[in-house]
Design a protein around this motif. Structure first.
Motif, PDB file in Angstrom:
ATOM      1  N   ALA A  51      -3.962 -46.613  42.310  1.00  0.00           N
ATOM      2  CA  ALA A  51      -3.205 -47.278  43.378  1.00  0.00           C
ATOM      3  C   ALA A  51      -4.054 -47.382  44.641  1.00  0.00           C
ATOM      4  O   ALA A  51      -4.030 -48.389  45.351  1.00  0.00           O
ATOM      5  CB  ALA A  51      -1.911 -46.515  43.661  1.00  0.00           C
ATOM      6  N   HIS A  52      -4.826 -46.338  44.897  1.00  0.00           N
ATOM      7  CA  HIS A  52      -5.725 -46.347  46.057  1.00  0.00           C
ATOM      8  C   HIS A  52      -6.761 -47.475  45.904  1.00  0.00           C
ATOM      9  O   HIS A  52      -7.005 -48.246  46.837  1.00  0.00           O
ATOM     10  CB  HIS A  52      -6.401 -44.974  46.173  1.00  0.00           C
ATOM     11  N   GLU A  53      -7.323 -47.603  44.713  1.00  0.00           N
ATOM     12  CA  GLU A  53      -8.315 -48.659  44.468  1.00  0.00           C
ATOM     13  C   GLU A  53      -7.675 -50.047  44.561  1.00  0.00           C
ATOM     14  O   GLU A  53      -8.261 -50.978  45.115  1.00  0.00           O
ATOM     15  CB  GLU A  53      -8.953 -48.479  43.075  1.00  0.00           C
ATOM     16  N   ALA A  89      -5.223 -50.863  46.371  1.00  0.00           N
ATOM     17  CA  ALA A  89      -4.992 -51.143  47.789  1.00  0.00           C
ATOM     18  C   ALA A  89      -6.268 -51.697  48.443  1.00  0.00           C
ATOM     19  O   ALA A  89      -6.208 -52.655  49.216  1.00  0.00           O
ATOM     20  CB  ALA A  89      -4.522 -49.877  48.504  1.00  0.00           C
ATOM     21  N   HIS A  90      -7.431 -51.107  48.109  1.00  0.00           N
ATOM     22  CA  HIS A  90      -8.692 -51.645  48.648  1.00  0.00           C
ATOM     23  C   HIS A  90      -8.843 -53.125  48.271  1.00  0.00           C
ATOM     24  O   HIS A  90      -9.288 -53.941  49.068  1.00  0.00           O
ATOM     25  CB  HIS A  90      -9.890 -50.891  48.067  1.00  0.00           C
ATOM     26  N   VAL A  91      -8.484 -53.439  47.027  1.00  0.00           N
ATOM     27  CA  VAL A  91      -8.637 -54.816  46.552  1.00  0.00           C
ATOM     28  C   VAL A  91      -7.661 -55.738  47.276  1.00  0.00           C
ATOM     29  O   VAL A  91      -8.048 -56.783  47.804  1.00  0.00           O
ATOM     30  CB  VAL A  91      -8.414 -54.900  45.026  1.00  0.00           C
ATOM     31  N   GLN A 126      -6.066 -46.700  55.225  1.00  0.00           N
ATOM     32  CA  GLN A 126      -5.202 -47.797  54.769  1.00  0.00           C
ATOM     33  C   GLN A 126      -4.951 -47.713  53.265  1.00  0.00           C
ATOM     34  O   GLN A 126      -3.830 -47.909  52.805  1.00  0.00           O
ATOM     35  CB  GLN A 126      -5.861 -49.149  55.082  1.00  0.00           C
ATOM     36  N   ALA A 127      -6.026 -47.450  52.502  1.00  0.00           N
ATOM     37  CA  ALA A 127      -5.881 -47.426  51.040  1.00  0.00           C
ATOM     38  C   ALA A 127      -5.018 -46.242  50.604  1.00  0.00           C
ATOM     39  O   ALA A 127      -4.248 -46.350  49.639  1.00  0.00           O
ATOM     40  CB  ALA A 127      -7.251 -47.373  50.373  1.00  0.00           C
ATOM     41  N   ASP A 128      -5.132 -45.129  51.309  1.00  0.00           N
ATOM     42  CA  ASP A 128      -4.275 -43.975  50.997  1.00  0.00           C
ATOM     43  C   ASP A 128      -2.804 -44.332  51.214  1.00  0.00           C
ATOM     44  O   ASP A 128      -1.956 -44.087  50.351  1.00  0.00           O
ATOM     45  CB  ASP A 128      -4.627 -42.769  51.891  1.00  0.00           C
ATOM     46  N   SER A 163     -17.783 -42.149  48.022  1.00  0.00           N
ATOM     47  CA  SER A 163     -17.486 -43.565  48.272  1.00  0.00           C
ATOM     48  C   SER A 163     -16.164 -43.750  49.005  1.00  0.00           C
ATOM     49  O   SER A 163     -15.897 -44.804  49.547  1.00  0.00           O
ATOM     50  CB  SER A 163     -17.402 -44.344  46.962  1.00  0.00           C
ATOM     51  N   HIS A 164     -15.323 -42.735  48.922  1.00  0.00           N
ATOM     52  CA  HIS A 164     -13.992 -42.821  49.543  1.00  0.00           C
ATOM     53  C   HIS A 164     -13.790 -41.591  50.419  1.00  0.00           C
ATOM     54  O   HIS A 164     -13.015 -40.701  50.083  1.00  0.00           O
ATOM     55  CB  HIS A 164     -12.900 -42.886  48.472  1.00  0.00           C
ATOM     56  N   PRO A 165     -14.513 -41.536  51.539  1.00  0.00           N
ATOM     57  CA  PRO A 165     -14.488 -40.314  52.359  1.00  0.00           C
ATOM     58  C   PRO A 165     -13.103 -40.013  52.934  1.00  0.00           C
ATOM     59  O   PRO A 165     -12.316 -40.922  53.182  1.00  0.00           O
ATOM     60  CB  PRO A 165     -15.481 -40.623  53.474  1.00  0.00           C
TER      61      PRO A 165
HETATM   62 ZN    ZN Z   1     -11.059 -45.585  49.067  1.00  0.00          ZN
END
Ligand code: ZN
Length: 471
Positions: free
Chosen positions: A134-136, A138-140, A199-201, A239-241
């Motif tokens: 879901a986090h990924e 959201a990035h997309v 945002q992605a979280d 990659s996702h700090p």
């Molecule tokens: Zn991320």
């Protein structure tokens, strides 16, 4: 006394009431506004598809029907839970499993997602796995890759796919000299800053809730990933700090959300047993060394070709590969390829189109910009050389780098030799570098057969001396 008791009751009652309202009202979720983006939605789709096609070739895909179907089903459920206004025309969320041990996952613009087998194996529950997915997603949906590239754009969008691949496989590509020639642009699409992570979280949590998964499981999964550390490394976390207070922020967002139904397929444990019964997954190192049964096949002698190319013309033509660059090349050379984050000029027959994007050139020059360096000419040139030799194992320096003025500024030229993946013959290579104002490394790579080195040495010098930079 009585009055104070009742006041106390109200004080306790009120937050509970507000919370109840919030749960019933989805507008209580944190509003997320996508950043500005100078690319089109179609650009996202194009670049993502190109990079995905290349990734499937270069990475050892698990290719297990049951596991793939499971991940696809879960992924489709999550994708269906994306907020209406963030559903973009042409975006297609696809899910593939890479037979790789390290805990990682990445999603490309427009929707293709790749999940490492190690990520699924590390998740304790299906919901935990969906946390990463879901986090990924959201990035997309927020188009973070191209939004980020908007800030550092130097070349056209068509140039980016090869570099994303470079960032994924770390320059292990094998047959194409150009693929190692960048060391940063691809990272725009895979590595994010704190604001995009935040945002992605939050959006990931919202997606999970609507898909029937408890978003707090995402927070737990991030803890699991962190705890893994060690040799299999929390690659995903680099990659996702952590945007700061990651766990608490997700749990807080979860408190604003209502989990709709139960998304769990009930299949997660059987999928995990299935994976456990398979031979071990490949490590990143094995993949980098090509020690996998899938991925790029070695070039065999039978594949090698005889290349006939006319010598470089003495008249030159000026090209403008980017708005800040002008370069003159022999008039019988054309811009043949811009798919690897750079532009290649080659004579007819001097460029072999690969069956995906990009290809190899046996004669000509390639101009590119390597971003992500620290602005040190010597060091960044060394780093670029290392990247190049990862994808071109026979590449060797044949002399020291020498100072040379390139585009009116201090530069370095390094003589190299290589064995052509196309012809199997030894080839003469020069690398010239200079720094751009933003600290990135402009590089010009000349390639010709060793037997023609004398002719091309002059040509390459003339080409790099023609360079005009207006950054
Ligand atoms: Zn991320």
């Amino acid at each position: 006394m009585t009055a104070s008791v009742s006041a106390h009751r109200y004080a306790r009652l009120l937050p509970a009431l507000l919370l109840a309202l919030a749960v019933a009202n989805p507008s209580a979720q944190t509003k997320i506004t996508p950043d500005k983006n100078s690319y089109s939605v179609a650009d996202d789709v194009k670049v993502g598809q190109e990079a995905a096609a290349a990734a499937k070739k270069q990475l050892p895909m698990l290719n297990d029907d049951q596991v793939d179907k499971f991940v696809e089903r879960v992924g489709a459920r999550l994708a269906a839970a994306i907020d209406g206004e963030l559903r973009h025309a042409g975006f297609r969320y696809t899910f593939d499993v890479v037979n790789q041990k390290e805990i990682n996952a990445f999603a490309l613009p427009g929707g293709p997602m790749f999940l490492n087998r190690g990520m699924i194996e590390a998740a304790k529950t299906e919901a935990a796995m969906t946390g990463v997915m879901a986090h990924e997603i959201a990035h997309v949906a927020l188009r973070h890759g191209t939004a980020q590239a908007t800030k550092g754009q130097k070349f056209q969008i068509g140039a980016v796919a090869g570099q994303i691949l470079g960032a994924i496989v770390g320059g292990t590509a094998g047959s194409v000299i150009s693929q190692g020639s960048q060391f940063g642009i691809g990272a725009y699409f895979l590595k994010y800053g704190r604001e995009y992570e935040r945002q992605a979280d939050l959006m990931g949590a919202q997606i999970m809730a609507r898909a029937g998964y408890d978003p707090r499981e995402m927070a737990d999964m991030f803890k699991t990933i962190q705890a893994e550390g060690g040799s299999s490394g929390p690659e995903w976390l680099s990659s996702h700090p952590d945007p700061g207070n990651r766990y608490d922020a997700i749990v807080h967002e979860a408190s604003l959300l209502r989990v709709v139904g139960n998304g769990s397929s009930g299949q997660f444990q059987s999928i995990k047993s299935r994976l456990a019964g398979m031979p071990p997954a490949y490590t990143a190192e094995q993949i980098a060394k090509g020690q996998t049964t899938t991925g790029p096949p070695p070039v065999t002698t039978a594949d090698r070709r005889v290349v006939n190319v006319e010598p470089p013309s003495n008249s030159y033509r000026t090209h403008q590969p980017s708005d800040f660059l002008r370069i003159s090349v022999p008039a019988n050379w054309d811009a043949v390829d811009a798919s690897a984050g750079s532009v290649t000029y080659a004579p007819k027959g001097g460029f072999i189109q690969g069956d995906d994007n990009g290809g190899s050139f046996t004669h000509g020059v390639q101009v590119g910009v390597a971003q992500g360096g620290d602005g040190n000419l010597q060091q960044n040139t060394q780093q670029l050389l290392q990247n190049l030799s990862r994808s071109n194992p026979d590449l060797r320096a044949t002399g020291n780098s020498r100072r040379e003025t390139i585009g009116g500024r201090q530069g370095l030229t390094t003589p190299l030799s290589n064995v052509s993946q196309v012809t199997g013959e030894r080839e003469y290579v020069t690398l010239s570098t200079t720094l751009l104002r933003d600290g990135s490394l402009l590089n010009i790579i000349g390639v010709a057969p060793q037997s023609d080195a004398k002719t091309y040495e002059n040509t390459f010098r003339r080409v790099r001396q023609s360079l005009q930079i207006a950054d």
